[in-house]
Design a protein around this motif. Structure first.
Motif, PDB file in Angstrom:
ATOM      1  N   SER A 135      42.253  28.286  56.573  1.00 14.13           N
ATOM      2  CA  SER A 135      42.145  28.650  55.163  1.00 14.13           C
ATOM      3  C   SER A 135      41.049  29.686  54.913  1.00 14.13           C
ATOM      4  N   GLY A 136      41.323  30.588  54.005  1.00 14.34           N
ATOM      5  CA  GLY A 136      40.313  31.537  53.535  1.00 14.34           C
ATOM      6  C   GLY A 136      40.573  31.728  52.055  1.00 14.34           C
ATOM      7  N   LEU A 137      39.637  32.339  51.352  1.00 10.26           N
ATOM      8  CA  LEU A 137      39.849  32.557  49.913  1.00 10.26           C
ATOM      9  C   LEU A 137      40.893  33.663  49.718  1.00 10.26           C
ATOM     10  N   LEU A 138      41.900  33.408  48.891  1.00  6.19           N
ATOM     11  CA  LEU A 138      42.901  34.437  48.612  1.00  6.19           C
ATOM     12  C   LEU A 138      42.332  35.429  47.601  1.00  6.19           C
ATOM     13  N   THR A 139      42.744  36.688  47.730  1.00  5.49           N
ATOM     14  CA  THR A 139      42.298  37.704  46.758  1.00  5.49           C
ATOM     15  C   THR A 139      42.694  37.269  45.351  1.00  5.49           C
ATOM     16  N   SER A 140      43.898  36.707  45.230  1.00  3.67           N
ATOM     17  CA  SER A 140      44.383  36.288  43.904  1.00  3.67           C
ATOM     18  C   SER A 140      43.496  35.171  43.328  1.00  3.67           C
ATOM     19  N   GLN A 141      43.001  34.293  44.195  1.00 10.38           N
ATOM     20  CA  GLN A 141      42.132  33.208  43.706  1.00 10.38           C
ATOM     21  C   GLN A 141      40.794  33.779  43.212  1.00 10.38           C
ATOM     22  N   ARG A 142      40.290  34.774  43.915  1.00  9.71           N
ATOM     23  CA  ARG A 142      39.036  35.382  43.442  1.00  9.71           C
ATOM     24  C   ARG A 142      39.262  36.103  42.117  1.00  9.71           C
ATOM     25  N   GLN A 143      40.464  36.681  41.980  1.00 11.86           N
ATOM     26  CA  GLN A 143      40.798  37.332  40.702  1.00 11.86           C
ATOM     27  C   GLN A 143      40.770  36.310  39.562  1.00 11.86           C
ATOM     28  N   VAL A 144      41.280  35.110  39.830  1.00 14.68           N
ATOM     29  CA  VAL A 144      41.253  34.062  38.791  1.00 14.68           C
ATOM     30  C   VAL A 144      39.811  33.752  38.399  1.00 14.68           C
ATOM     31  N   ALA A 145      38.922  33.735  39.389  1.00 12.15           N
ATOM     32  CA  ALA A 145      37.505  33.482  39.095  1.00 12.15           C
ATOM     33  C   ALA A 145      36.962  34.564  38.149  1.00 12.15           C
ATOM     34  N   MET A 146      37.322  35.804  38.432  1.00 10.81           N
ATOM     35  CA  MET A 146      36.868  36.907  37.563  1.00 10.81           C
ATOM     36  C   MET A 146      37.493  36.785  36.168  1.00 10.81           C
ATOM     37  N   ILE A 147      38.787  36.505  36.149  1.00 13.42           N
ATOM     38  CA  ILE A 147      39.498  36.402  34.860  1.00 13.42           C
ATOM     39  C   ILE A 147      38.874  35.297  34.006  1.00 13.42           C
ATOM     40  N   SER A 148      38.525  34.192  34.643  1.00 10.27           N
ATOM     41  CA  SER A 148      37.972  33.081  33.849  1.00 10.27           C
ATOM     42  C   SER A 148      36.626  33.468  33.224  1.00 10.27           C
ATOM     43  N   GLU A 149      35.811  34.228  33.971  1.00 12.00           N
ATOM     44  CA  GLU A 149      34.527  34.670  33.398  1.00 12.00           C
ATOM     45  C   GLU A 149      34.772  35.698  32.280  1.00 12.00           C
ATOM     46  N   MET A 150      35.811  36.497  32.445  1.00 16.27           N
ATOM     47  CA  MET A 150      36.109  37.513  31.414  1.00 16.27           C
ATOM     48  C   MET A 150      36.614  36.859  30.125  1.00 16.27           C
ATOM     49  N   ILE A 151      37.495  35.870  30.268  1.00 20.81           N
ATOM     50  CA  ILE A 151      37.976  35.170  29.058  1.00 20.81           C
ATOM     51  C   ILE A 151      36.791  34.479  28.379  1.00 20.81           C
ATOM     52  N   HIS A 152      35.938  33.873  29.199  1.00 20.98           N
ATOM     53  CA  HIS A 152      34.758  33.190  28.655  1.00 20.98           C
ATOM     54  C   HIS A 152      33.878  34.171  27.866  1.00 20.98           C
ATOM     55  N   SER A 153      33.577  35.291  28.481  1.00 22.44           N
ATOM     56  CA  SER A 153      32.680  36.247  27.803  1.00 22.44           C
ATOM     57  C   SER A 153      33.333  36.842  26.560  1.00 22.44           C
ATOM     58  N   ALA A 154      34.641  37.109  26.633  1.00 15.15           N
ATOM     59  CA  ALA A 154      35.338  37.623  25.445  1.00 15.15           C
ATOM     60  C   ALA A 154      35.199  36.618  24.302  1.00 15.15           C
ATOM     61  N   SER A 155      35.321  35.343  24.632  1.00 17.74           N
ATOM     62  CA  SER A 155      35.218  34.324  23.579  1.00 17.74           C
ATOM     63  C   SER A 155      33.783  34.228  23.051  1.00 17.74           C
ATOM     64  N   LEU A 156      32.801  34.424  23.934  1.00 18.82           N
ATOM     65  CA  LEU A 156      31.393  34.368  23.477  1.00 18.82           C
ATOM     66  C   LEU A 156      31.070  35.531  22.539  1.00 18.82           C
TER      67      LEU A 156
END
Ligand code: FPP
Ligand code: MG
Length: 394
Positions: A135-156
């Motif tokens: 197992s290794g981290l998928l690029t798509s999974q790291r993208q989800v990590a970025m997306i979640s921080e972006m949605i969070h900051s947009a809401s803040l």
């Protein structure tokens, strides 16, 4: 062992959980049954036990042991460029300098990066669980990590305009530096870029899951503008609002990383429930810290919730001992001296301990869920996150 309050509200909270009103989880029965099969004790049962004798107790619902893993250290390589990559993603989608500046303002690396950290931990823990050493981290999974921080900051950003905030993360909040129209559009822009990144994942289930977060955030914030007449309704309203405003983002982000790993429904549900419990605990602790922490420690004003007219868990619990809080809640602490009096009554009551107790319950449930995954440093890291949430001071 001292009792916390009379336990009436505790019993009501338990009832709400039983009725499934908390967080409108919308779980599939079959998934939930499978979670039980693999030995995960639902929160409801532990709450029933603590409430059986009609009281909650100040002894902790179980120890949160010292663990050997530092999740931020463990994920150093995955996280080190996360803000840089988000800034780059935002910059490449506009050539308007001011929009770039406002949209990237909160991605300065000073945040806790809690959401990306939890998303990547879960991704790696699930990958180990399913694929072991391959197992290794998928690029798509790291993208989800970025997306979640972006949605969070947009809401803040939107939240800071709504709350007319002065300070966030120890610096002037966006609304202080730029006009509200530009700030609101910068928030929308971050959300739009995040949506493009979601589309690029080309996975309909993940798109649905992450879109649900935005719907929940808006509804959570909307619910916060209203309150309910009775104590029962109020607590249900508060818990659903808390799920939508805070827990949904964490729950659905970790769920998305599990889906991208190819996890089956039961495993995806474990991920979701882990995120839901950590998210609920995080907000309960946040609501608690608003009463006990200093502005300097938090990097944002404290006692802010009462000033904004909000009755959070500590007040709702305190109401049981001090019913004079009820009319103050209904008028959203608008009359002279309401904020000061409510603050004093919360401190005189057991509301803070009861809030912490509930947060701890959710943390323990998260630990139990994480322990159903195969052993790995990331699985341990998920348990440490739960300890961090309950022990955080800011
Ligand atoms: C912080 O609350 C605010 C949130 C967690 C969510 C806010 C959601 C919206 C404004 C809806 C719009 C959403 C999007 C995605 C555009 P807080 O005020 O309790 O916390 P604080 O003390 O950190 O400000
Ligand atoms: Mg706010």
């Amino acid at each position: 062992m001292a009792c916390i309050g009379s336990g009436r509200l505790c019993a009501r909270v338990e009832k709400l959980y039983q009725l499934g009103q908390v967080a409108q989880i919308r779980r599939k029965t079959s998934n939930y049954a499978r979670i039980k099969e693999i030995g995960i004790q639902p929160l409801t049962r532990t709450l029933v036990q603590s409430c059986q004798d009609g009281s909650m107790r100040t002894h902790q619902p179980g120890p949160l042991p010292e663990r050997q893993v530092d999740p931020y250290h463990l994920l150093e390589d995955d996280l080190k460029d996360i803000y840089k990559d988000i800034r780059q993603e935002l910059r490449k989608n506009t050539n308007i300098p001011e929009l770039r500046t406002i949209a990237t303002y909160y991605f300065d690396g000073q945040g806790k990066a809690l959401r990306p950290m939890v998303a990547i931990l879960m991704a790696r823990a699930i990958n180990c669980h399913m694929y072991k050493e391959k197992s290794g981290l998928l690029t798509s999974q790291r993208q989800v990590a970025m997306i979640s921080e972006m949605i969070h900051s947009a809401s803040l950003i939107h939240d800071d305009v709504i709350d007319q905030s002065d300070i966030r993360r120890g610096k002037p909040s966006v609304n202080v530096l730029w006009n509200h129209k530009k700030v609101a559009m910068a928030g929308d822009f971050i959300l739009a870029v995040a949506s493009m990144m979601i589309a690029r994942l080309r996975n309909d289930d993940v798109t649905m899951t992450l879109s649900q977060v935005v719907t929940d955030l808006v509804q959570g914030e909307f619910m916060q503008l209203g309150s309910k007449e009775t104590e029962n309704e109020r607590f249900a309203h508060y818990l659903t609002k808390t799920y939508r405003k805070t827990a949904s983002l964490i729950a659905n982000s970790v769920k998305a990383t599990a889906m991208l790993a190819g996890a089956d429904d039961a495993l995806t549900e474990v991920a979701f429930q882990y995120g839901r419990n950590v998210g609920l605990a995080f907000q309960l602790v946040d609501d608690l810290l608003d009463f006990v922490s200093s502005s300097a420690a938090m990097g944002k004003p404290t006692a802010a919730d009462l000033k904004l007219g909000l009755a959070t868990a500590p007040v709702l619990f305190a109401c049981e001992r001090f019913p004079e809080l009820n009319p103050m809640i209904m008028r959203r602490f608008q009359e002279p001296n309401d904020v000061e009096r409510a603050f004093e009554l919360v401190h005189k009551s057991r509301g803070l301990e009861q809030t912490q107790f509930l947060a701890r319950k959710h943390c323990l449930e998260a630990v139990r869920l994480a322990s159903s995954l195969a052993e790995s440093p990331y699985q341990k890291g998920l348990q440490v996150v739960s300890d961090l949430v309950i022990n955080r001071m800011k």
